[in-house]
Enzyme design. Sequence first.
Site, PDB file in Angstrom:
ATOM      1  N   GLU A  17      57.594  44.987  46.113  1.00 44.38           N
ATOM      2  CA  GLU A  17      58.478  45.743  45.202  1.00 44.38           C
ATOM      3  C   GLU A  17      57.780  46.019  43.855  1.00 44.38           C
ATOM      4  O   GLU A  17      57.005  45.184  43.376  1.00 44.38           O
ATOM      5  CB  GLU A  17      59.735  44.888  44.953  1.00 44.38           C
ATOM      6  CG  GLU A  17      60.799  45.562  44.107  1.00 44.38           C
ATOM      7  CD  GLU A  17      61.972  44.619  43.785  1.00 44.38           C
ATOM      8  OE1 GLU A  17      61.838  43.383  43.912  1.00 44.38           O
ATOM      9  OE2 GLU A  17      63.033  45.138  43.393  1.00 44.38           O
TER      10      GLU A  17
ATOM     11  N   LYS B 299      66.558  51.419  45.733  1.00 48.67           N
ATOM     12  CA  LYS B 299      67.340  50.164  45.809  1.00 48.67           C
ATOM     13  C   LYS B 299      68.796  50.409  45.426  1.00 48.67           C
ATOM     14  O   LYS B 299      69.093  50.959  44.356  1.00 48.67           O
ATOM     15  CB  LYS B 299      66.698  49.161  44.847  1.00 48.67           C
ATOM     16  CG  LYS B 299      67.277  47.761  44.868  1.00 48.67           C
ATOM     17  CD  LYS B 299      66.429  46.896  43.923  1.00 48.67           C
ATOM     18  CE  LYS B 299      66.819  45.440  43.922  1.00 48.67           C
ATOM     19  NZ  LYS B 299      65.936  44.646  43.038  1.00 48.67           N
TER      20      LYS B 299
ATOM     21  N   CYS C 182      64.550  43.806  48.094  1.00 45.45           N
ATOM     22  CA  CYS C 182      64.811  42.516  47.435  1.00 45.45           C
ATOM     23  C   CYS C 182      66.279  42.092  47.479  1.00 45.45           C
ATOM     24  O   CYS C 182      66.769  41.685  48.529  1.00 45.45           O
ATOM     25  CB  CYS C 182      64.257  42.587  46.006  1.00 45.45           C
ATOM     26  SG  CYS C 182      63.752  40.969  45.379  1.00 45.45           S
TER      27      CYS C 182
HETATM   28  O1  LIG Z   1      68.560  37.759  44.879  1.00 39.37           O
HETATM   29  C1  LIG Z   1      67.658  37.089  44.350  1.00 39.37           C
HETATM   30  O2  LIG Z   1      67.734  35.874  44.200  1.00 39.37           O
HETATM   31  C2  LIG Z   1      66.400  37.762  43.878  1.00 39.37           C
HETATM   32  C3  LIG Z   1      66.544  39.235  43.785  1.00 39.37           C
HETATM   33  C4  LIG Z   1      65.443  39.862  43.049  1.00 39.37           C
HETATM   34  O3  LIG Z   1      64.555  39.203  42.557  1.00 39.37           O
HETATM   35  C5  LIG Z   1      65.401  41.315  42.939  1.00 39.37           C
HETATM   36  O4  LIG Z   1      66.275  42.012  43.484  1.00 39.37           O
HETATM   37  O5  LIG Z   1      64.448  41.818  42.314  1.00 39.37           O
END
Ligand SMILES: O=C(O)CCC(=O)C(=O)O
Length: 262
Positions: free
Chosen positions: A44, A113, A147
């Site tokens: 990401e 996202k 993510c």
């Molecule tokens: O949900 C999480 O604990 C991490 C999510 C995250 O780091 C993100 O979406 O960038």
Amino acid sequence: MNLVITCIQLDIKFGDPTFNYQQVSHLVKDAVEKENPDVILLPELWTTGYDLTRLDEIADHEGLKSQQFISELAKEYNVNIVGGSIAKKNQDGVTNTMYVANRDGELVHEYSKLHIFKLMDEHHHLIAGKEKGLFELAGTKSAGVICYDIRFPEWIRSHTTRGAEILYVVAEWPLARLYHWRTLLLSRAIENQCYVIACNRSGSDPNNVFAGHSMIIDPWGEILAEADENSGFISASLDLQKVKEVRKQIPIFEDRLPEFYD
Ligand SMILES: O=C(O)CCC(=O)C(=O)O
């Protein structure tokens, strides 16, 4: 059909797209030479990292540079690329956007996202996407997942009920929640009876230490490959027939009763 997939788990230089484009260019070449993959996956926000306060300056205008970069690399090395995600700036704001290119260098999908992660301040700097993550790559229905999206099983399910057999997950997931990362990925694979290919970053930035532990998981929930916390490649060969076999053995897609689920 078998597909060899390679995740490039890399340490992203904070707020330095010029450096990061160069390092990804070298790493893709290296991965092709060493692993000979059909598909490469990046993490990401690999151009900027989470340098969110400087996005106005460093995000990619309309994503044009990143689209071209990924397409050219895919064509040059004759490899499909699920290009992690990058910060894309347009008149409405900045999105966290994945580009997917096939071996011919054609852009086959763009996904931004959907779920904005407030714990890392995304709501102050990023806007959510509007499209689904579904695409076809290497002859296989697949979905892009970014993510925090993995915490939303109903979102993921809306892709597997539409035929996705591979989930490509890209992340900058912190070490502090490594247990969640591994458990959620295994759960998404088992409950959707699909391959999960998850590419996280390594290293740290001024605010977080990242978990690494990129993973390749089969539709039965077996881990085919897993990184440690360091930078490097992980690869595995996927047998797509396995998706059909597992879905036949325990037919959850036939047994669902969605009329009871709201
Ligand atoms: O949900 C999480 O604990 C991490 C999510 C995250 O780091 C993100 O979406 O960038």
